[in-house]
Design a protein around this motif. Structure first.
Motif, mmCIF file in Angstrom:
data_model
loop_
_atom_site.group_PDB
_atom_site.id
_atom_site.type_symbol
_atom_site.label_atom_id
_atom_site.label_comp_id
_atom_site.label_asym_id
_atom_site.label_seq_id
_atom_site.Cartn_x
_atom_site.Cartn_y
_atom_site.Cartn_z
ATOM 1 N N ASN A 192 42.496 38.540 46.277
ATOM 2 C CA ASN A 192 43.319 39.325 45.358
ATOM 3 C C ASN A 192 42.509 40.272 44.478
ATOM 4 O O ASN A 192 42.977 40.714 43.428
ATOM 5 N N GLN A 250 44.308 43.672 44.027
ATOM 6 C CA GLN A 250 45.515 43.509 43.207
ATOM 7 C C GLN A 250 45.159 43.354 41.739
ATOM 8 O O GLN A 250 45.808 43.924 40.856
ATOM 9 N N ARG A 251 44.124 42.577 41.462
ATOM 10 C CA ARG A 251 43.703 42.382 40.061
ATOM 11 C C ARG A 251 43.286 43.702 39.423
ATOM 12 O O ARG A 251 43.583 43.973 38.267
ATOM 13 N N SER A 279 43.257 33.942 37.831
ATOM 14 C CA SER A 279 43.486 33.250 39.109
ATOM 15 C C SER A 279 43.602 31.748 38.875
ATOM 16 O O SER A 279 42.789 31.160 38.156
ATOM 17 N N TYR A 313 48.754 36.615 43.137
ATOM 18 C CA TYR A 313 48.831 37.953 43.708
ATOM 19 C C TYR A 313 49.383 38.991 42.732
ATOM 20 O O TYR A 313 49.253 40.188 42.963
#
Length: 228
Positions: A149, A152-153, A189, A184
């Motif tokens: 991810n 996305q981050r 996280s 996501y």
């Protein structure tokens, strides 16, 4: 300067550690599988944090990345830090965020094998776990797994930032600790979508106030104010 530390660590055994190395001392976050200074290094004169970059063409004749980071803890100032970064080839790749606590100057470094680029940062700079500098893109990174991810981050942080460069400490922390409904659509996280990545610490340094605060997401949810 602010940093989320992610990795496949044991959250319940994550600790803030104070290391005494001769006359020097520094703080870092670690668990039993993690070398000191491989996550974040906080000393009297400078700070650095490391973002790993997915990479496949390792050179095992070079020094492992985490051991190269350990050599930086021997330095007294940023001139020595940059000299070691330039001189020591590493087996893989890394992105280093560096802050001079005496001047407030910020730098970002991409080091891949025996090459590096060092840039001074003016304004706001965001980074996760991929190559940024154009001249370093000749090194082909490993294709990211679909469950990774990192991109996305980055996108979520950009959306939360809204091109501002006047964030206060609380607003920076809110971005790093932002969580939607799963990994996501979050910056933090929690290791709940198949990717072996867990945010186990957040660090925020306020140059104007000369304050360092660490949030350790262990079973106690420790929060530390560091004075160096």
């Amino acid at each position: 300067m602010a940093h989320n530390e992610d990795g496949p660590y044991n959250q319940k055994r994550t600790l803030l550690i104070k290391v005494k190395q001769g006359e020097k001392e520094y703080y870092t976050i670690a668990d039993s599988r993690c070398l000191t200074s491989s996550t974040i290094y906080i000393s009297k004169n400078f700070i650095f944090s490391m973002n790993s970059i997915d990479f496949i063409d390792y050179n095992l004749d070079y020094l492992p990345t985490y051991l190269q980071l350990k050599t930086l803890t021997e330095c007294n100032n940023l001139d020595e830090v940059f000299q070691k970064i330039k001189e020591i080839p590493i087996a893989g790749s890394e992105g280093l965020n560096i802050c001079d606590k005496n001047t407030g100057e910020m730098f970002y470094v991409e080091k891949i094998l025996n090459e590096c680029e060092i840039r001074k940062i003016d304004g706001t700079f965001l980074h996760t776990n991929h190559i940024v500098f154009d001249n370093m893109k000749k090194f082909k990174p490993k294709r990211l797994a679909k469950i990774n991810n990192t991109l996305q981050r980055m996108i979520i942080m950009q959306e939360l930032l809204q091109d501002r460069n006047d964030l206060n400490e609380k607003e920076v922390l809110e971005i790093l600790q932002y969580y939607g409904t799963c990994d996501y659509n979050s910056v933090l996280s929690k290791q709940n979508c198949g990717y072996n990545c867990l945010t186990f610490g957040t660090y925020v340094y306020n140059f104007k106030e000369n304050t360092s605060k660490i949030y350790v997401y262990n079973k106690h949810n420790d929060v530390f104010d560091l004075n160096l």
